[in-house]
Motif scaffolding. Structure first.
Motif, PDB file in Angstrom:
ATOM      1  N   ASN A  27       0.822  -1.214   0.000  1.00  0.00           N
ATOM      2  CA  ASN A  27       0.000   0.000   0.000  1.00  0.00           C
ATOM      3  C   ASN A  27       0.855   1.263   0.000  1.00  0.00           C
ATOM      4  O   ASN A  27       0.567   2.229  -0.724  1.00  0.00           O
ATOM      5  CB  ASN A  27      -0.942   0.004   1.205  1.00  0.00           C
ATOM      6  CG  ASN A  27      -2.054  -1.023   1.076  1.00  0.00           C
ATOM      7  OD1 ASN A  27      -2.450  -1.388  -0.033  1.00  0.00           O
ATOM      8  ND2 ASN A  27      -2.550  -1.508   2.198  1.00  0.00           N
ATOM      9  N   SER A  28       1.912   1.255   0.798  1.00  0.00           N
ATOM     10  CA  SER A  28       2.793   2.429   0.828  1.00  0.00           C
ATOM     11  C   SER A  28       3.579   2.549  -0.473  1.00  0.00           C
ATOM     12  O   SER A  28       3.835   3.658  -0.955  1.00  0.00           O
ATOM     13  CB  SER A  28       3.752   2.355   2.023  1.00  0.00           C
ATOM     14  OG  SER A  28       4.586   1.214   1.944  1.00  0.00           O
ATOM     15  N   ILE A  29       3.944   1.405  -1.070  1.00  0.00           N
ATOM     16  CA  ILE A  29       4.660   1.426  -2.350  1.00  0.00           C
ATOM     17  C   ILE A  29       3.781   2.039  -3.435  1.00  0.00           C
ATOM     18  O   ILE A  29       4.231   2.880  -4.222  1.00  0.00           O
ATOM     19  CB  ILE A  29       5.110   0.007  -2.751  1.00  0.00           C
ATOM     20  CG1 ILE A  29       6.272  -0.442  -1.862  1.00  0.00           C
ATOM     21  CG2 ILE A  29       5.520  -0.037  -4.223  1.00  0.00           C
ATOM     22  CD1 ILE A  29       6.670  -1.893  -2.055  1.00  0.00           C
ATOM     23  N   ILE A  30       2.511   1.627  -3.482  1.00  0.00           N
ATOM     24  CA  ILE A  30       1.583   2.184  -4.472  1.00  0.00           C
ATOM     25  C   ILE A  30       1.432   3.691  -4.263  1.00  0.00           C
ATOM     26  O   ILE A  30       1.437   4.471  -5.226  1.00  0.00           O
ATOM     27  CB  ILE A  30       0.219   1.474  -4.395  1.00  0.00           C
ATOM     28  CG1 ILE A  30       0.344   0.050  -4.946  1.00  0.00           C
ATOM     29  CG2 ILE A  30      -0.846   2.249  -5.171  1.00  0.00           C
ATOM     30  CD1 ILE A  30      -0.911  -0.786  -4.813  1.00  0.00           C
ATOM     31  N   SER A  31       1.318   4.108  -3.014  1.00  0.00           N
ATOM     32  CA  SER A  31       1.193   5.544  -2.717  1.00  0.00           C
ATOM     33  C   SER A  31       2.429   6.307  -3.177  1.00  0.00           C
ATOM     34  O   SER A  31       2.326   7.406  -3.738  1.00  0.00           O
ATOM     35  CB  SER A  31       0.990   5.753  -1.213  1.00  0.00           C
ATOM     36  OG  SER A  31      -0.241   5.208  -0.789  1.00  0.00           O
ATOM     37  N   GLU A  32       3.605   5.724  -2.957  1.00  0.00           N
ATOM     38  CA  GLU A  32       4.851   6.385  -3.350  1.00  0.00           C
ATOM     39  C   GLU A  32       5.015   6.405  -4.866  1.00  0.00           C
ATOM     40  O   GLU A  32       5.511   7.387  -5.429  1.00  0.00           O
ATOM     41  CB  GLU A  32       6.036   5.683  -2.686  1.00  0.00           C
ATOM     42  CG  GLU A  32       6.093   5.920  -1.180  1.00  0.00           C
ATOM     43  CD  GLU A  32       7.089   5.013  -0.473  1.00  0.00           C
ATOM     44  OE1 GLU A  32       7.699   4.153  -1.143  1.00  0.00           O
ATOM     45  OE2 GLU A  32       7.266   5.166   0.749  1.00  0.00           O
ATOM     46  N   LEU A  33       4.607   5.338  -5.533  1.00  0.00           N
ATOM     47  CA  LEU A  33       4.668   5.305  -6.997  1.00  0.00           C
ATOM     48  C   LEU A  33       3.766   6.381  -7.595  1.00  0.00           C
ATOM     49  O   LEU A  33       4.126   7.041  -8.574  1.00  0.00           O
ATOM     50  CB  LEU A  33       4.255   3.928  -7.513  1.00  0.00           C
ATOM     51  CG  LEU A  33       5.254   2.783  -7.304  1.00  0.00           C
ATOM     52  CD1 LEU A  33       4.599   1.440  -7.606  1.00  0.00           C
ATOM     53  CD2 LEU A  33       6.492   2.967  -8.177  1.00  0.00           C
ATOM     54  N   LYS A  34       2.587   6.556  -6.991  1.00  0.00           N
ATOM     55  CA  LYS A  34       1.666   7.593  -7.465  1.00  0.00           C
ATOM     56  C   LYS A  34       2.192   8.986  -7.128  1.00  0.00           C
ATOM     57  O   LYS A  34       2.198   9.883  -7.979  1.00  0.00           O
ATOM     58  CB  LYS A  34       0.278   7.391  -6.850  1.00  0.00           C
ATOM     59  CG  LYS A  34      -0.463   6.161  -7.341  1.00  0.00           C
ATOM     60  CD  LYS A  34      -1.922   6.151  -6.894  1.00  0.00           C
ATOM     61  CE  LYS A  34      -2.048   6.077  -5.388  1.00  0.00           C
ATOM     62  NZ  LYS A  34      -3.478   6.020  -4.956  1.00  0.00           N
ATOM     63  N   GLY A  35       2.631   9.157  -5.898  1.00  0.00           N
ATOM     64  CA  GLY A  35       3.090  10.473  -5.461  1.00  0.00           C
ATOM     65  C   GLY A  35       4.317  10.965  -6.204  1.00  0.00           C
ATOM     66  O   GLY A  35       4.486  12.171  -6.405  1.00  0.00           O
ATOM     67  N   SER A  36       5.166  10.032  -6.633  1.00  0.00           N
ATOM     68  CA  SER A  36       6.386  10.413  -7.347  1.00  0.00           C
ATOM     69  C   SER A  36       6.151  10.649  -8.831  1.00  0.00           C
ATOM     70  O   SER A  36       7.022  11.160  -9.532  1.00  0.00           O
ATOM     71  CB  SER A  36       7.454   9.330  -7.173  1.00  0.00           C
ATOM     72  OG  SER A  36       7.022   8.112  -7.750  1.00  0.00           O
ATOM     73  N   GLY A  37       4.973  10.259  -9.322  1.00  0.00           N
ATOM     74  CA  GLY A  37       4.672  10.452 -10.738  1.00  0.00           C
ATOM     75  C   GLY A  37       5.105   9.298 -11.618  1.00  0.00           C
ATOM     76  O   GLY A  37       5.100   9.411 -12.844  1.00  0.00           O
ATOM     77  N   ILE A  38       5.471   8.163 -11.008  1.00  0.00           N
ATOM     78  CA  ILE A  38       5.835   6.985 -11.796  1.00  0.00           C
ATOM     79  C   ILE A  38       4.586   6.316 -12.354  1.00  0.00           C
ATOM     80  O   ILE A  38       4.599   5.756 -13.452  1.00  0.00           O
ATOM     81  CB  ILE A  38       6.656   5.992 -10.950  1.00  0.00           C
ATOM     82  CG1 ILE A  38       8.019   6.616 -10.613  1.00  0.00           C
ATOM     83  CG2 ILE A  38       6.848   4.661 -11.680  1.00  0.00           C
ATOM     84  CD1 ILE A  38       8.865   5.783  -9.684  1.00  0.00           C
ATOM     85  N   MET A  39       3.489   6.395 -11.608  1.00  0.00           N
ATOM     86  CA  MET A  39       2.235   5.859 -12.127  1.00  0.00           C
ATOM     87  C   MET A  39       1.064   6.684 -11.616  1.00  0.00           C
ATOM     88  O   MET A  39       1.205   7.483 -10.683  1.00  0.00           O
ATOM     89  CB  MET A  39       2.066   4.381 -11.772  1.00  0.00           C
ATOM     90  CG  MET A  39       1.732   4.081 -10.347  1.00  0.00           C
ATOM     91  SD  MET A  39       1.541   2.283 -10.084  1.00  0.00           S
ATOM     92  CE  MET A  39       0.802   2.303  -8.435  1.00  0.00           C
ATOM     93  N   SER A  40      -0.076   6.482 -12.263  1.00  0.00           N
ATOM     94  CA  SER A  40      -1.272   7.242 -11.935  1.00  0.00           C
ATOM     95  C   SER A  40      -2.487   6.332 -12.003  1.00  0.00           C
ATOM     96  O   SER A  40      -2.554   5.444 -12.861  1.00  0.00           O
ATOM     97  CB  SER A  40      -1.446   8.392 -12.937  1.00  0.00           C
ATOM     98  OG  SER A  40      -2.754   8.928 -12.895  1.00  0.00           O
ATOM     99  N   PRO A  41      -3.461   6.504 -11.103  1.00  0.00           N
ATOM    100  CA  PRO A  41      -4.690   5.703 -11.194  1.00  0.00           C
ATOM    101  C   PRO A  41      -5.475   6.073 -12.437  1.00  0.00           C
ATOM    102  O   PRO A  41      -5.572   7.243 -12.794  1.00  0.00           O
ATOM    103  CB  PRO A  41      -5.454   6.090  -9.920  1.00  0.00           C
ATOM    104  CG  PRO A  41      -4.939   7.445  -9.563  1.00  0.00           C
ATOM    105  CD  PRO A  41      -3.492   7.453  -9.973  1.00  0.00           C
ATOM    106  N   LYS A  42      -6.004   5.071 -13.114  1.00  0.00           N
ATOM    107  CA  LYS A  42      -6.829   5.304 -14.297  1.00  0.00           C
ATOM    108  C   LYS A  42      -8.287   5.233 -13.860  1.00  0.00           C
ATOM    109  O   LYS A  42      -8.945   4.204 -13.975  1.00  0.00           O
ATOM    110  CB  LYS A  42      -6.530   4.266 -15.373  1.00  0.00           C
ATOM    111  CG  LYS A  42      -5.079   4.217 -15.803  1.00  0.00           C
ATOM    112  CD  LYS A  42      -4.667   5.458 -16.571  1.00  0.00           C
ATOM    113  CE  LYS A  42      -5.257   5.461 -17.958  1.00  0.00           C
ATOM    114  NZ  LYS A  42      -4.784   6.613 -18.762  1.00  0.00           N
ATOM    115  N   LEU A  43      -8.788   6.335 -13.349  1.00  0.00           N
ATOM    116  CA  LEU A  43     -10.102   6.334 -12.710  1.00  0.00           C
ATOM    117  C   LEU A  43     -11.260   6.322 -13.697  1.00  0.00           C
ATOM    118  O   LEU A  43     -12.337   5.848 -13.379  1.00  0.00           O
ATOM    119  CB  LEU A  43     -10.233   7.556 -11.800  1.00  0.00           C
ATOM    120  CG  LEU A  43      -9.207   7.653 -10.672  1.00  0.00           C
ATOM    121  CD1 LEU A  43      -9.485   8.871  -9.815  1.00  0.00           C
ATOM    122  CD2 LEU A  43      -9.214   6.391  -9.823  1.00  0.00           C
TER     123      LEU A  43
END
Length: 224
Positions: free
Chosen positions: A168-184
């Motif tokens: 969960n923290s890894i996903i948050s960090e990946l999103k926060g750093s701009g490496i990935m984004s949720p496709k809502l």
């Protein structure tokens, strides 16, 4: 320094068989350098820095590669929204954290070093497993389809690297750093069908060969 950035951009983006940005590299490097130093950049300033290049083509490339993100669409969800080109003159853009690190490294070395940028980014975040993040991120790209990856795969690869309790923290960090984004929005039905979130990976980090990925997508366009 900016000459090093031009070299890095040319090596990384102009060697793609389907893209020729050689005429735009100077403008591209100036835009990225300005945004790195000033945190945000407006459409009007990009227009000035574009010189003889088509400003809309330049902005499309910046947006498509997620080098810059429209500030209006980069909200609390961290989803990368598509720019409204009809309203482009009123847009303001910012640079994802991972791109800031890539540009910073490129200014020093002349290379677009994704592995080093990922390591440094996660180290700066304070992640104790920052040395493992380039390998994990590479796995996500290698197993993505058109830069899309689902949450179950992220969990699976995290488990392989003994990081499942940190997923969960890894996903948050990946999103926060701009490496990935949720496709809502665009992947809403895929998310429902697979019962797992779908994420888009930043295409500026690694190049993918789509012809090798297409056979993994069924006729409905659902990730398998």
């Amino acid at each position: 320094m900016i000459e090093n950035l031009k070299k890095a951009l040319n090596r990384h983006f102009c060697e793609e068989s389907n893209f020729d940005a050689k005429d735009s590299i100077k403008s591209l490097s100036r835009v990225l350098y300005y945004c790195l130093k000033n945190r945000i950049i407006s459409y009007k300033l990009i227009q000035q820095l574009a010189e003889n290049n088509d400003v809309m083509d330049l902005i499309f490339f910046l947006q498509d590669k997620k080098l810059l993100i429209s500030k209006k669409t980069f909200g609390m969800t961290l989803e990368w929204g598509d720019i409204n080109f009809l309203n482009a003159p009123n847009e303001t853009f910012q640079m994802p954290i991972i791109i800031k690190q890539l540009v910073t490294e490129a200014l020093k070395s002349g290379f677009w070093n994704s592995e080093k940028a990922i390591t440094t980014t996660f180290k700066n975040i304070g992640d104790p497993h920052y040395k493992l993040m380039p390998k994990l991120t590479s796995k996500l790209y290698n197993h993505s389809i058109h830069y899309l990856i689902d949450g179950l795969k992220i969990k699976m690869f995290s488990e392989e690297m003994h990081l499942v309790d940190k997923v969960n923290s890894i996903i948050s960090e990946l999103k926060g750093s701009g490496i990935m984004s949720p496709k809502l929005i665009s992947s809403f039905f895929q998310s429902i069908k697979q019962n797992t979130p779908i994420y888009g990976l930043n295409p500026s980090l690694y190049q993918l060969r789509f012809e090798e990925k297409d056979e993994k997508i069924n006729k409905r366009g659902i990730l398998q």
